[in-house]
Design a protein around this motif. Structure first.
Motif, mmCIF file in Angstrom:
data_model
loop_
_atom_site.group_PDB
_atom_site.id
_atom_site.type_symbol
_atom_site.label_atom_id
_atom_site.label_comp_id
_atom_site.label_asym_id
_atom_site.label_seq_id
_atom_site.Cartn_x
_atom_site.Cartn_y
_atom_site.Cartn_z
ATOM 1 N N VAL A 1 -55.856 -12.113 60.001
ATOM 2 C CA VAL A 1 -56.306 -11.982 58.618
ATOM 3 C C VAL A 1 -55.609 -13.046 57.786
ATOM 4 O O VAL A 1 -54.406 -13.315 57.967
ATOM 5 N N SER A 2 -56.351 -13.670 56.887
ATOM 6 C CA SER A 2 -55.781 -14.718 56.040
ATOM 7 C C SER A 2 -54.710 -14.147 55.120
ATOM 8 O O SER A 2 -54.625 -12.926 54.904
ATOM 9 N N LYS A 3 -53.919 -15.022 54.567
ATOM 10 C CA LYS A 3 -52.766 -14.594 53.755
ATOM 11 C C LYS A 3 -53.192 -13.718 52.586
ATOM 12 O O LYS A 3 -52.481 -12.770 52.214
ATOM 13 N N ASP A 4 -54.359 -14.020 52.003
ATOM 14 C CA ASP A 4 -54.803 -13.227 50.862
ATOM 15 C C ASP A 4 -55.562 -11.964 51.284
ATOM 16 O O ASP A 4 -55.988 -11.175 50.435
ATOM 17 N N GLY A 5 -55.731 -11.775 52.582
ATOM 18 C CA GLY A 5 -56.392 -10.585 53.090
ATOM 19 C C GLY A 5 -57.898 -10.572 52.956
ATOM 20 O O GLY A 5 -58.552 -9.564 53.285
ATOM 21 N N MET A 6 -58.492 -11.687 52.534
ATOM 22 C CA MET A 6 -59.924 -11.708 52.242
ATOM 23 C C MET A 6 -60.775 -12.319 53.362
ATOM 24 O O MET A 6 -61.998 -12.366 53.253
ATOM 25 N N ARG A 7 -60.125 -12.771 54.420
ATOM 26 C CA ARG A 7 -60.888 -13.365 55.537
ATOM 27 C C ARG A 7 -60.281 -12.913 56.851
ATOM 28 O O ARG A 7 -59.063 -12.936 57.021
ATOM 29 N N GLY A 8 -61.135 -12.508 57.796
ATOM 30 C CA GLY A 8 -60.677 -12.085 59.105
ATOM 31 C C GLY A 8 -61.307 -12.915 60.208
ATOM 32 O O GLY A 8 -62.438 -13.387 60.075
ATOM 33 N N GLN B 1 -65.671 -15.416 62.178
ATOM 34 C CA GLN B 1 -64.982 -15.341 60.892
ATOM 35 C C GLN B 1 -65.853 -14.583 59.901
ATOM 36 O O GLN B 1 -67.052 -14.856 59.782
ATOM 37 N N VAL B 2 -65.251 -13.628 59.202
ATOM 38 C CA VAL B 2 -65.982 -12.897 58.171
ATOM 39 C C VAL B 2 -65.140 -12.823 56.910
ATOM 40 O O VAL B 2 -63.893 -12.810 56.966
ATOM 41 N N GLY B 3 -65.807 -12.784 55.762
ATOM 42 C CA GLY B 3 -65.132 -12.504 54.503
ATOM 43 C C GLY B 3 -65.170 -11.008 54.242
ATOM 44 O O GLY B 3 -66.080 -10.301 54.690
ATOM 45 N N PHE B 4 -64.173 -10.512 53.534
ATOM 46 C CA PHE B 4 -64.090 -9.089 53.227
ATOM 47 C C PHE B 4 -64.440 -8.830 51.760
ATOM 48 O O PHE B 4 -64.154 -9.652 50.879
ATOM 49 N N ALA B 5 -65.025 -7.664 51.510
ATOM 50 C CA ALA B 5 -65.320 -7.264 50.136
ATOM 51 C C ALA B 5 -64.036 -6.951 49.374
ATOM 52 O O ALA B 5 -63.949 -7.179 48.163
ATOM 53 N N GLU B 6 -63.041 -6.421 50.082
ATOM 54 C CA GLU B 6 -61.718 -6.156 49.519
ATOM 55 C C GLU B 6 -60.669 -6.594 50.530
ATOM 56 O O GLU B 6 -60.939 -6.638 51.732
ATOM 57 N N ALA B 7 -59.491 -6.885 50.070
ATOM 58 C CA ALA B 7 -58.436 -7.372 50.957
ATOM 59 C C ALA B 7 -58.128 -6.352 52.057
ATOM 60 O O ALA B 7 -58.085 -5.140 51.815
ATOM 61 N N ALA C 1 -68.162 -9.038 53.613
ATOM 62 C CA ALA C 1 -69.030 -9.532 52.546
ATOM 63 C C ALA C 1 -69.494 -10.925 52.912
ATOM 64 O O ALA C 1 -68.727 -11.723 53.454
ATOM 65 N N GLY C 2 -70.758 -11.216 52.668
ATOM 66 C CA GLY C 2 -71.271 -12.553 52.944
ATOM 67 C C GLY C 2 -71.643 -12.735 54.396
ATOM 68 O O GLY C 2 -71.945 -11.788 55.121
ATOM 69 N N THR C 3 -71.578 -13.990 54.834
ATOM 70 C CA THR C 3 -72.076 -14.400 56.149
ATOM 71 C C THR C 3 -70.975 -14.370 57.200
ATOM 72 O O THR C 3 -69.848 -14.798 56.938
ATOM 73 N N ALA C 4 -71.308 -13.859 58.377
ATOM 74 C CA ALA C 4 -70.411 -13.964 59.529
ATOM 75 C C ALA C 4 -70.646 -15.302 60.209
ATOM 76 O O ALA C 4 -71.795 -15.645 60.524
ATOM 77 N N HIS C 5 -69.596 -16.059 60.429
ATOM 78 C CA HIS C 5 -69.690 -17.369 61.069
ATOM 79 C C HIS C 5 -69.219 -17.239 62.520
ATOM 80 O O HIS C 5 -68.091 -16.795 62.775
ATOM 81 N N VAL C 6 -70.085 -17.615 63.441
ATOM 82 C CA VAL C 6 -69.811 -17.460 64.867
ATOM 83 C C VAL C 6 -69.808 -18.831 65.524
ATOM 84 O O VAL C 6 -70.828 -19.538 65.525
ATOM 85 N N PHE C 7 -68.663 -19.208 66.085
ATOM 86 C CA PHE C 7 -68.514 -20.465 66.827
ATOM 87 C C PHE C 7 -68.442 -20.101 68.304
ATOM 88 O O PHE C 7 -67.508 -19.421 68.742
#
Length: 314
Positions: free
Chosen positions: A273-280, A222-228, A151-157
């Protein structure tokens, strides 16, 4: 069957690798190599593997169109391909063109050739193929398996070696300026940012950097997820996406420059994956001159002309 190839822009970093790799195939033959600067010199002065009889030529667009070639690989700077394409369109429209610049990556009349993601069926029989950019290849390989859950924007470094800046002198390939340095550039609106967004169908924010090593690159995505999500689920998505792909290697560790440099494929790993499961977060490492350019061009040409895709590459 042997595909007769004209290589325009043969003296650049990517041209050198194309000459080396094509010399290792019995079904592809470079019959003319364009370089105004090196015109008259034996191609073996740059690529010892090449045909000893092959000499660099100052090939004009009309020269290329008149050669009756099966394929032309354009390894030119951005903005320089159009005269060659126009001449081939007019004089030899059946000739396959693989263009390594950004000039046709947004053109709906050209096939965008990243076979591991967008499929080989689109490439088979194509005569106009836009080769993806190096950063765009790495970023898309990392984003594509997550498109349906993000969900949202993929951030690429991204960080690349200075060969990515080409052979024309600039601060980005000045080894003095780069010594003990990491140089950010094009903080918004880089061509690869739009390229990744267009072809993945997802918003992308891309920040490129150049460092003092010569070749190779990494893209941390880095991407955000729609669900954990769990790390295991994310890893499984990559495994499903690239199962059977001979040039894609998945590892649990975080890929580094040395994992991708001088390798014909791409290495993907990390899968955190972040602790809350919402970011990979995942990382892709590849060689900007190989999978990011020359290897991918050969893949695309082989698929388009019905030849074995991986001969000389694995």
């Amino acid at each position: 069957m042997s595909v007769r190839i004209g290589l325009v822009g043969a003296r650049g970093h990517t041209g050198r690798h194309l000459l080396r790799l094509l010399a290792g195939r019995g079904d592809m033959q470079v019959v003319c190599a364009g370089s105004r600067e090196f015109a008259g010199q034996a191609v073996t002065t740059l690529a010892p593997e090449a045909d000893p009889a092959l000499v660099f030529e100052a090939l004009t667009p009309d020269d290329i169109a008149a050669r009756g070639l099966d394929a032309v690989i354009l390894a030119l700077p951005n903005g320089a391909a159009a005269p060659y394409v126009a001449a081939i369109d007019a004089g030899s429209p059946e000739t396959v063109i693989v263009d390594l610049s950004a000039d046709y990556r947004f053109d709906e009349h050209w096939v965008y050739g990243l076979p591991e993601i967008y499929g080989r069926d689109r490439i088979r029989g194509a005569t106009r193929i836009a080769n993806p950019g190096c950063y765009a290849t790495a970023g898309q390989l990392a984003i594509a398996p997550l498109r349906d859950v993000m969900a949202g924007t993929a951030h690429v470094f991204g960080v690349s070696g200075y060969s990515g800046a080409g052979t024309t002198p600039s601060r980005k390939n000045d080894t003095v300026a780069l010594k003990d340095n990491l140089m950010p550039y094009a903080l918004t609106g880089h061509l690869h940012e739009g390229e990744m967004a267009r072809h993945t169908g997802r918003p992308v924010a891309f920040t490129p950097h150049v460092a003092e090593f010569f070749q190779g690159l990494t893209a941390t995505v880095q991407v955000g997820f729609a669900e954990a999500q769990s790390a295991e689920t994310v890893r499984a998505l990559y495994e499903a996406a690239y199962r059977g792909e001979r040039l894609i290697r998945l590892i649990d560790a975080i890929p580094e420059i040395r994992d991708g440099a001088h390798f014909n494929g791409a290495v993907l790993g990390g899968f955190a994956v972040s602790k809350d499961g919402m970011r990979g977060v995942s990382v892709c490492a590849l060689d900007n001159l190989l999978k990011g350019a020359a290897v991918q061009a050969i893949q695309n040409l082989a698929i388009a002309t019905g030849l074995p895709e991986f001969d000389g590459l694995v």
